[in-house]
Write a protein that holds these residues in place. Structure first.
Motif, mmCIF file in Angstrom:
data_model
loop_
_atom_site.group_PDB
_atom_site.id
_atom_site.type_symbol
_atom_site.label_atom_id
_atom_site.label_comp_id
_atom_site.label_asym_id
_atom_site.label_seq_id
_atom_site.Cartn_x
_atom_site.Cartn_y
_atom_site.Cartn_z
ATOM 1 N N UNK A 157 0.856 -1.180 0.000
ATOM 2 C CA UNK A 157 0.000 0.000 0.000
ATOM 3 C C UNK A 157 0.896 1.235 0.000
ATOM 4 N N UNK A 158 0.697 2.130 -0.982
ATOM 5 C CA UNK A 158 1.419 3.403 -1.031
ATOM 6 C C UNK A 158 0.441 4.499 -0.632
ATOM 7 N N UNK A 159 0.780 5.257 0.400
ATOM 8 C CA UNK A 159 -0.104 6.311 0.893
ATOM 9 C C UNK A 159 0.584 7.668 0.760
ATOM 10 N N UNK A 160 0.031 8.525 -0.103
ATOM 11 C CA UNK A 160 0.418 9.927 -0.138
ATOM 12 C C UNK A 160 -0.674 10.727 0.564
ATOM 13 N N UNK A 161 -0.443 12.020 0.765
ATOM 14 C CA UNK A 161 -1.448 12.780 1.502
ATOM 15 C C UNK A 161 -1.477 14.237 1.065
ATOM 16 N N UNK A 162 -2.541 14.916 1.415
ATOM 17 C CA UNK A 162 -2.684 16.333 1.097
ATOM 18 C C UNK A 162 -1.803 17.175 2.019
ATOM 19 N N UNK A 163 -1.524 18.400 1.582
ATOM 20 C CA UNK A 163 -0.734 19.352 2.367
ATOM 21 C C UNK A 163 0.614 18.761 2.783
ATOM 22 N N UNK A 164 1.274 18.122 1.843
ATOM 23 C CA UNK A 164 2.521 17.405 2.130
ATOM 24 C C UNK A 164 3.722 18.345 2.025
ATOM 25 N N UNK A 165 4.726 18.084 2.853
ATOM 26 C CA UNK A 165 5.964 18.860 2.774
ATOM 27 C C UNK A 165 6.640 18.730 1.425
ATOM 28 N N UNK A 166 6.434 17.575 0.757
ATOM 29 C CA UNK A 166 7.014 17.393 -0.574
ATOM 30 C C UNK A 166 6.375 18.333 -1.586
ATOM 31 N N UNK A 167 5.141 18.776 -1.304
ATOM 32 C CA UNK A 167 4.505 19.764 -2.161
ATOM 33 C C UNK A 167 5.131 21.146 -1.958
ATOM 34 N N UNK A 168 5.687 21.381 -0.791
ATOM 35 C CA UNK A 168 6.248 22.691 -0.460
ATOM 36 C C UNK A 168 7.669 22.880 -0.973
ATOM 37 N N UNK A 169 8.320 21.791 -1.391
ATOM 38 C CA UNK A 169 9.728 21.881 -1.788
ATOM 39 C C UNK A 169 9.932 22.899 -2.900
ATOM 40 N N UNK A 170 9.085 22.846 -3.922
ATOM 41 C CA UNK A 170 9.290 23.751 -5.045
ATOM 42 C C UNK A 170 8.992 25.203 -4.681
ATOM 43 N N UNK A 171 8.155 25.428 -3.682
ATOM 44 C CA UNK A 171 7.904 26.797 -3.239
ATOM 45 C C UNK A 171 9.154 27.394 -2.583
ATOM 46 N N UNK A 172 10.007 26.511 -2.074
ATOM 47 C CA UNK A 172 11.216 26.958 -1.369
ATOM 48 C C UNK A 172 12.471 26.532 -2.135
ATOM 49 N N UNK A 173 12.379 26.534 -3.455
ATOM 50 C CA UNK A 173 13.453 26.022 -4.301
ATOM 51 C C UNK A 173 14.793 26.678 -4.001
ATOM 52 N N UNK A 174 14.835 28.018 -4.014
ATOM 53 C CA UNK A 174 16.112 28.718 -3.835
ATOM 54 C C UNK A 174 16.705 28.454 -2.454
ATOM 55 N N UNK A 175 15.857 28.457 -1.436
ATOM 56 C CA UNK A 175 16.350 28.188 -0.089
ATOM 57 C C UNK A 175 16.927 26.779 0.002
ATOM 58 N N UNK A 176 16.229 25.784 -0.572
ATOM 59 C CA UNK A 176 16.685 24.398 -0.485
ATOM 60 C C UNK A 176 18.046 24.229 -1.147
ATOM 61 N N UNK A 177 18.221 24.833 -2.317
ATOM 62 C CA UNK A 177 19.505 24.731 -3.021
ATOM 63 C C UNK A 177 20.612 25.402 -2.224
ATOM 64 N N UNK A 178 20.358 26.608 -1.745
ATOM 65 C CA UNK A 178 21.392 27.326 -0.982
ATOM 66 C C UNK A 178 21.745 26.617 0.312
ATOM 67 N N UNK A 179 20.762 26.024 0.959
ATOM 68 C CA UNK A 179 21.024 25.308 2.214
ATOM 69 C C UNK A 179 21.850 24.052 1.961
ATOM 70 N N UNK A 180 21.571 23.354 0.870
ATOM 71 C CA UNK A 180 22.382 22.188 0.523
ATOM 72 C C UNK A 180 23.828 22.595 0.292
ATOM 73 N N UNK A 181 24.031 23.681 -0.423
ATOM 74 C CA UNK A 181 25.389 24.167 -0.678
ATOM 75 C C UNK A 181 26.099 24.511 0.626
ATOM 76 N N UNK A 182 25.380 25.159 1.533
ATOM 77 C CA UNK A 182 25.966 25.558 2.819
ATOM 78 C C UNK A 182 26.389 24.351 3.641
ATOM 79 N N UNK A 183 25.514 23.364 3.744
ATOM 80 C CA UNK A 183 25.812 22.190 4.565
ATOM 81 C C UNK A 183 26.896 21.326 3.943
#
Length: 248
Positions: free
Chosen positions: A104-130
């Motif tokens: 059984x594969x369960x996805x859900x509404x209001x998921x953090x994976x949906x928010x990733x693209x809204x925070x694209x620049x932050x996610x890339x910059x944070x990866x570079x920093x770490x």
């Protein structure tokens, strides 16, 4: 089974422990005092569940019939089918004591994976920093990430590259269909094991059956006609329910 009593003497100092962790440990002591369900290695319902790490997905609450030892749970961000999920699923299906025979594969509404693209620049910059604080191999990865975010790559290409890493999605119905299809054609996935795609609505608490891949070469796509996800959680516009159809 091998116990751990007497082997944790160096881990008993809780003076600097996070307050919530301490509360959970205290609650566990009460649970352990009345614990009456010891069992050996095994899966009673012969079911593997792939789902999100989201704190709102407490499976024993969503599906109250579940008990200790009933299912194998595999979690990650978004509940996506990834190489590590395939590794875990292979263990669950092929270790004789486990031998799960449905997924059984369960996805859900209001998921953090949906928010990733809204925070694209932050996610890339944070990866570079770490990664910049790590070793030479991580430095190489940092260079690659820097290339993604350079002016030489258009924004839509950078976002596609980020998608490949994080596998975000905008629509949980579409994403669960995609992952059922991906798992169905995975090299280590037995062809006779059924795969069920579900979407959990965090606003209503309801689990919706979206698609079944029976393992017989066809999938029943079931964008439930009575399912309009809670608009505040699902996104700007609810999906238009589709009719039942059989897809190859």
């Amino acid at each position: 089974m091998t116990g751990v009593e007497g082997r944790t003497q160096f881990a008993n100092d809780t003076s600097t422990m996070h307050a919530d962790v301490q509360k959970l440990l205290n609650a566990n002591k009460q649970w352990a005092e009345g614990f009456d369900k010891p069992m050996g290695l095994g899966v009673k319902r012969k079911l593997s569940v792939i789902t999100c790490m989201d704190s709102r997905l407490v499976l024993s609450k969503i599906m109250p019939a579940l008990d200790i030892g009933d299912i194998e749970m595999i979690r990650n961000a978004g509940g996506r089918v990834t190489p590590d999920v395939l590794r875990s699923l292979f263990v669950a299906q092929e270790v004789p004591e486990l031998s799960t025979r449905a997924v059984m594969i369960i996805h859900h509404t209001d998921c953090g994976a949906q928010a990733v693209m809204r925070h694209h620049d932050y996610m890339v910059n944070r990866m570079k920093e770490l990664l910049g604080q790590w070793n030479i191999l991580a430095w190489v990865a940092q260079v690659v990430i820097s290339t993604w975010s350079s002016i030489f790559l258009p924004s839509f290409i950078r976002k596609k590259l980020l998608n490949a890493v994080f596998r975000p999605f905008s629509d949980p119905i579409d994403s669960v269909k995609e992952d059922v299809g991906l798992l169905r054609h995975a090299p280590l996935m037995p062809s006779n094991i059924p795969i069920y795609g579900m979407v959990y609505d965090v606003l209503t608490g309801k689990l919706h059956h979206i698609i079944t891949s029976s393992g017989e070469g066809k999938s029943l796509v079931k964008n439930s006609q009575d399912y309009v996800p809670g608009s505040a959680a699902y996104g700007a516009a609810p999906a238009t329910p589709a009719t039942y159809k059989t897809a190859a």
